[in-house]
Design a protein around this motif. Structure first.
Motif, short mmCIF file in Angstrom:
data_model
loop_
_atom_site.label_atom_id
_atom_site.label_comp_id
_atom_site.label_asym_id
_atom_site.label_seq_id
_atom_site.Cartn_x
_atom_site.Cartn_y
_atom_site.Cartn_z
N THR A 61 0.92 -1.27 -0.04
CA THR A 61 -0.11 -0.02 -0.04
C THR A 61 0.84 1.19 -0.06
OG1 THR A 61 -0.22 0.01 2.44
CG2 THR A 61 -1.92 -1.05 1.16
N GLY A 62 2.28 1.15 0.31
CA GLY A 62 2.77 2.44 0.52
C GLY A 62 4.28 2.24 -0.03
N MET A 63 4.96 3.21 -0.25
CA MET A 63 6.23 3.18 -1.11
C MET A 63 6.27 2.15 -2.21
SD MET A 63 8.08 5.77 0.13
CE MET A 63 9.73 5.43 -0.25
N ASN A 64 5.56 2.48 -3.16
CA ASN A 64 5.71 1.50 -4.48
C ASN A 64 5.27 2.27 -5.77
OD1 ASN A 64 2.80 1.26 -5.22
ND2 ASN A 64 2.71 0.53 -2.91
N THR A 65 5.34 1.40 -6.76
CA THR A 65 5.04 2.22 -8.14
C THR A 65 3.80 1.25 -8.84
OG1 THR A 65 6.76 0.75 -9.29
CG2 THR A 65 7.46 3.12 -8.51
N LYS A 66 3.04 0.79 -7.83
CA LYS A 66 1.91 -0.08 -8.39
C LYS A 66 1.08 0.51 -9.28
CE LYS A 66 -1.99 -2.83 -6.40
NZ LYS A 66 -2.66 -3.23 -5.24
#
Length: 164
Positions: A61-66
């Protein structure tokens, strides 16, 4: 290693003592990307395929390039994908219709050396974007250093890891 910036684009390049095909695979095969960039990755090396990096293990849910996708893929020459910034900049640069763009180009210097150039565009010329722009200047330098280290020495440093 050279870093320059102009007109709200970050440009950074490095020459790596490794053949072009190995450098290309380091960017386009999930297992390779996770050795030097982000701990978990989903890379589907085709136009329209995912280019998702998860910087905190187990956190989707956080710190990503989803949701980021490959826009252009030219075998062993160019990789272009959409980009989301880290959580502290999510309100300005992670809107689905306004993602920034990362262009990675590859050039064989000789059979055992490859030049990689990152050109990251889409930063707005607005004061609210200043910190995000400066953060990415620093981050891309670290990312390319990690890539160079993993390919030359087998020791990459994952980006954006939580402080322990």
């Amino acid at each position: 290693m050279k870093t320059t910036s102009n007109e709200k684009a970050v440009t950074n390049e490095v020459t790596i003592n490794a053949p072009l095909n190995l450098v290309w695979y380091a960017w386009t095969i999930s297992e390779r990307v996770s050795e030097w960039f982000a701990s978990e990755t989903v890379v589907i090396a085709k136009e329209g395929g995912a280019y998702e990096l998860y910087f905190v293990p187990g956190n989707k849910t956080g710190m990503n390039t989803k949701g980021c996708k490959i826009i252009k893929l030219v075998d062993e020459k160019e990789l272009v994908f959409t980009w989301k910034g880290p959580d502290q900049f999510k309100d300005i640069m992670n809107n689905e219709n306004e993602l920034t763009i990362v262009n990675v180009s590859f050039e064989s210097v000789n059979e055992n050396s490859t030049k990689v150039c990152i050109h990251h565009t889409g930063f707005k010329d607005d004061e609210s974007w200043t910190d995000a722009f400066q953060w990415h200047q620093m981050a891309w330098s670290g990312v390319l250093s990690s890539l160079k280290s993993v390919l030359e020495k087998g020791e990459g440093n994952l980006c954006c890891q939580p402080v322990k």
